[in-house]
Design a protein around this motif. Sequence first.
Motif, PDB file in Angstrom:
ATOM      1  N   ALA A  48      -2.904  -3.013 -18.246  1.00 25.99           N
ATOM      2  CA  ALA A  48      -3.272  -4.060 -17.403  1.00 25.99           C
ATOM      3  C   ALA A  48      -3.030  -4.176 -15.883  1.00 25.99           C
ATOM      4  CB  ALA A  48      -2.302  -5.354 -17.952  1.00 25.99           C
ATOM      5  N   VAL A  49      -1.624  -3.518 -15.809  1.00 28.50           N
ATOM      6  CA  VAL A  49      -1.465  -3.177 -14.214  1.00 28.50           C
ATOM      7  C   VAL A  49      -2.379  -2.100 -13.691  1.00 28.50           C
ATOM      8  CG1 VAL A  49       0.673  -2.044 -13.131  1.00 28.50           C
ATOM      9  CG2 VAL A  49       1.058  -3.808 -14.792  1.00 28.50           C
ATOM     10  N   THR A  50      -2.601  -1.053 -14.400  1.00 24.58           N
ATOM     11  CA  THR A  50      -3.691   0.039 -14.167  1.00 24.58           C
ATOM     12  C   THR A  50      -4.876  -0.733 -13.650  1.00 24.58           C
ATOM     13  OG1 THR A  50      -2.548   1.744 -15.288  1.00 24.58           O
ATOM     14  CG2 THR A  50      -4.781   2.144 -14.518  1.00 24.58           C
ATOM     15  N   LEU A  51      -5.574  -1.647 -14.401  1.00 22.20           N
ATOM     16  CA  LEU A  51      -6.940  -2.152 -14.023  1.00 22.20           C
ATOM     17  C   LEU A  51      -6.513  -3.137 -13.068  1.00 22.20           C
ATOM     18  CD1 LEU A  51      -7.813  -3.066 -17.880  1.00 22.20           C
ATOM     19  CD2 LEU A  51      -9.116  -1.482 -16.381  1.00 22.20           C
ATOM     20  N   MET A  52      -5.566  -3.703 -12.797  1.00 22.73           N
ATOM     21  CA  MET A  52      -5.377  -4.672 -11.791  1.00 22.73           C
ATOM     22  C   MET A  52      -5.166  -3.868 -10.479  1.00 22.73           C
ATOM     23  SD  MET A  52      -5.390  -7.528 -10.602  1.00 22.73           S
ATOM     24  CE  MET A  52      -4.756  -8.898 -11.759  1.00 22.73           C
ATOM     25  N   LEU A  53      -4.383  -2.674 -10.410  1.00 24.47           N
ATOM     26  CA  LEU A  53      -4.413  -1.898  -9.242  1.00 24.47           C
ATOM     27  C   LEU A  53      -5.904  -1.223  -8.931  1.00 24.47           C
ATOM     28  CD1 LEU A  53      -1.060  -0.011  -9.945  1.00 24.47           C
ATOM     29  CD2 LEU A  53      -1.466  -1.598  -8.116  1.00 24.47           C
ATOM     30  N   GLY A  54      -6.278  -0.713  -9.843  1.00 25.89           N
ATOM     31  CA  GLY A  54      -7.729  -0.337  -9.759  1.00 25.89           C
ATOM     32  C   GLY A  54      -8.695  -1.249  -9.017  1.00 25.89           C
ATOM     33  N   TYR A  55      -8.565  -2.549  -9.471  1.00 24.63           N
ATOM     34  CA  TYR A  55      -9.165  -3.514  -8.766  1.00 24.63           C
ATOM     35  C   TYR A  55      -8.953  -3.716  -7.557  1.00 24.63           C
ATOM     36  CZ  TYR A  55     -11.073  -8.383  -8.010  1.00 24.63           C
ATOM     37  OH  TYR A  55     -11.785  -9.331  -7.357  1.00 24.63           O
ATOM     38  N   LEU A  56      -7.643  -3.923  -7.172  1.00 20.64           N
ATOM     39  CA  LEU A  56      -7.134  -4.131  -5.910  1.00 20.64           C
ATOM     40  C   LEU A  56      -7.428  -2.957  -5.001  1.00 20.64           C
ATOM     41  CD1 LEU A  56      -3.634  -5.619  -6.375  1.00 20.64           C
ATOM     42  CD2 LEU A  56      -5.418  -7.146  -5.649  1.00 20.64           C
ATOM     43  N   VAL A  57      -7.623  -1.745  -5.460  1.00 22.16           N
ATOM     44  CA  VAL A  57      -7.995  -0.744  -4.523  1.00 22.16           C
ATOM     45  C   VAL A  57      -9.340  -0.830  -4.239  1.00 22.16           C
ATOM     46  CG1 VAL A  57      -8.275   1.785  -4.293  1.00 22.16           C
ATOM     47  CG2 VAL A  57      -6.108   0.836  -5.348  1.00 22.16           C
ATOM     48  N   ARG A  58     -10.278  -1.160  -5.167  1.00 18.81           N
ATOM     49  CA  ARG A  58     -11.843  -1.213  -4.664  1.00 18.81           C
ATOM     50  C   ARG A  58     -11.935  -2.345  -3.653  1.00 18.81           C
ATOM     51  NH1 ARG A  58     -12.244  -0.636 -10.609  1.00 18.81           N
ATOM     52  NH2 ARG A  58     -12.536  -2.841 -10.744  1.00 18.81           N
ATOM     53  N   LEU A  59     -11.195  -3.525  -3.911  1.00 21.99           N
ATOM     54  CA  LEU A  59     -11.412  -4.558  -3.080  1.00 21.99           C
ATOM     55  C   LEU A  59     -10.778  -4.184  -1.759  1.00 21.99           C
ATOM     56  CD1 LEU A  59     -11.932  -7.588  -3.000  1.00 21.99           C
ATOM     57  CD2 LEU A  59      -9.750  -8.049  -3.643  1.00 21.99           C
ATOM     58  N   LEU A  60      -9.926  -3.570  -1.397  1.00 22.43           N
ATOM     59  CA  LEU A  60      -9.353  -3.087  -0.448  1.00 22.43           C
ATOM     60  C   LEU A  60     -10.300  -2.176   0.375  1.00 22.43           C
ATOM     61  CD1 LEU A  60      -6.857  -3.073   1.951  1.00 22.43           C
ATOM     62  CD2 LEU A  60      -5.969  -1.063   0.397  1.00 22.43           C
ATOM     63  N   TYR A  61     -10.986  -1.317  -0.335  1.00 23.71           N
ATOM     64  CA  TYR A  61     -11.971  -0.427  -0.010  1.00 23.71           C
ATOM     65  C   TYR A  61     -13.346  -1.191   0.700  1.00 23.71           C
ATOM     66  CZ  TYR A  61     -15.796   2.875  -0.073  1.00 23.71           C
ATOM     67  OH  TYR A  61     -16.954   3.933   0.657  1.00 23.71           O
ATOM     68  N   ARG A  62     -13.601  -2.093  -0.118  1.00 25.78           N
ATOM     69  CA  ARG A  62     -14.705  -2.672   0.323  1.00 25.78           C
ATOM     70  C   ARG A  62     -14.553  -3.552   1.717  1.00 25.78           C
ATOM     71  NH1 ARG A  62     -18.124  -6.081  -3.859  1.00 25.78           N
ATOM     72  NH2 ARG A  62     -19.198  -6.326  -2.298  1.00 25.78           N
ATOM     73  N   TRP A  63     -13.261  -4.278   1.699  1.00 24.46           N
ATOM     74  CA  TRP A  63     -13.001  -5.015   2.850  1.00 24.46           C
ATOM     75  C   TRP A  63     -12.837  -3.963   4.083  1.00 24.46           C
ATOM     76  CZ3 TRP A  63      -8.321  -4.842   6.043  1.00 24.46           C
ATOM     77  CH2 TRP A  63      -8.073  -5.776   6.863  1.00 24.46           C
ATOM     78  N   ILE A  64     -12.305  -3.000   3.991  1.00 21.50           N
ATOM     79  CA  ILE A  64     -12.217  -1.878   5.240  1.00 21.50           C
ATOM     80  C   ILE A  64     -13.412  -1.344   5.477  1.00 21.50           C
ATOM     81  CG2 ILE A  64     -11.200   0.486   5.673  1.00 21.50           C
ATOM     82  CD1 ILE A  64      -8.931  -0.198   4.142  1.00 21.50           C
ATOM     83  N   ARG A  65     -14.344  -0.865   4.669  1.00 16.28           N
ATOM     84  CA  ARG A  65     -15.756  -0.589   4.517  1.00 16.28           C
ATOM     85  C   ARG A  65     -16.642  -1.601   5.548  1.00 16.28           C
ATOM     86  NH1 ARG A  65     -18.868   0.486  -0.183  1.00 16.28           N
ATOM     87  NH2 ARG A  65     -19.632  -1.830   0.139  1.00 16.28           N
ATOM     88  N   GLU A  66     -16.609  -2.908   5.062  1.00 16.31           N
ATOM     89  CA  GLU A  66     -17.251  -4.045   5.685  1.00 16.31           C
ATOM     90  C   GLU A  66     -16.752  -4.214   7.121  1.00 16.31           C
ATOM     91  OE1 GLU A  66     -19.969  -5.604   4.617  1.00 16.31           O
ATOM     92  OE2 GLU A  66     -20.121  -4.210   2.810  1.00 16.31           O
ATOM     93  N   ARG A  67     -15.650  -4.308   7.478  1.00 12.58           N
ATOM     94  CA  ARG A  67     -14.842  -4.448   8.694  1.00 12.58           C
ATOM     95  C   ARG A  67     -15.021  -3.343   9.458  1.00 12.58           C
ATOM     96  NH1 ARG A  67     -11.003  -7.288  11.271  1.00 12.58           N
ATOM     97  NH2 ARG A  67      -9.373  -6.054  12.387  1.00 12.58           N
ATOM     98  N   SER A  68     -15.186  -2.033   9.100  1.00 19.23           N
ATOM     99  CA  SER A  68     -15.713  -0.931   9.757  1.00 19.23           C
ATOM    100  C   SER A  68     -17.251  -1.078  10.375  1.00 19.23           C
ATOM    101  CB  SER A  68     -15.701   0.289   8.932  1.00 19.23           C
ATOM    102  OG  SER A  68     -14.104   0.551   8.757  1.00 19.23           O
ATOM    103  N   GLU A  69     -17.857  -1.544   9.400  1.00 18.02           N
ATOM    104  CA  GLU A  69     -19.381  -1.746   9.745  1.00 18.02           C
ATOM    105  C   GLU A  69     -19.605  -2.977  10.945  1.00 18.02           C
ATOM    106  OE1 GLU A  69     -23.317  -0.713   9.691  1.00 18.02           O
ATOM    107  OE2 GLU A  69     -21.842  -0.062   8.421  1.00 18.02           O
ATOM    108  N   VAL A  70     -18.599  -3.983  10.741  1.00 17.91           N
ATOM    109  CA  VAL A  70     -18.821  -4.929  11.836  1.00 17.91           C
ATOM    110  C   VAL A  70     -18.307  -4.317  13.133  1.00 17.91           C
ATOM    111  CG1 VAL A  70     -17.664  -7.184  12.662  1.00 17.91           C
ATOM    112  CG2 VAL A  70     -18.509  -6.868  10.101  1.00 17.91           C
TER     113      VAL A  70
END
Length: 76
Positions: free
Chosen positions: A9-31
């Motif tokens: 459960a912790v591993t899945l949650m960390l994976g989800y948070l890392v993907r979410l952080l990656y998308r946020w950084i990518r979108e912010r970089s595009e803006v």
Amino acid sequence: MDPAVVLTAVTLMLGYLVRLLYRWIRERSEVRKTALVQNGLSERVRSLPVGSRIIERDRDRQVEIVIGVADQSGSR
């Protein structure tokens, strides 16, 4: 509770948070990239004399700016 279940459960949650952080950084970089491109275009346009034309092509858009030329209604 089984430690393997908790670890999974912790591993899945960390994976989800890392993907979410990656998308946020990518979108912010595009803006930020878009803002820099627009700022550069504005700076180039300010330095052009009246009657100049600038065409900016990108992979998904094209911008054509004519400096100081009246449109069809006669206004600037």
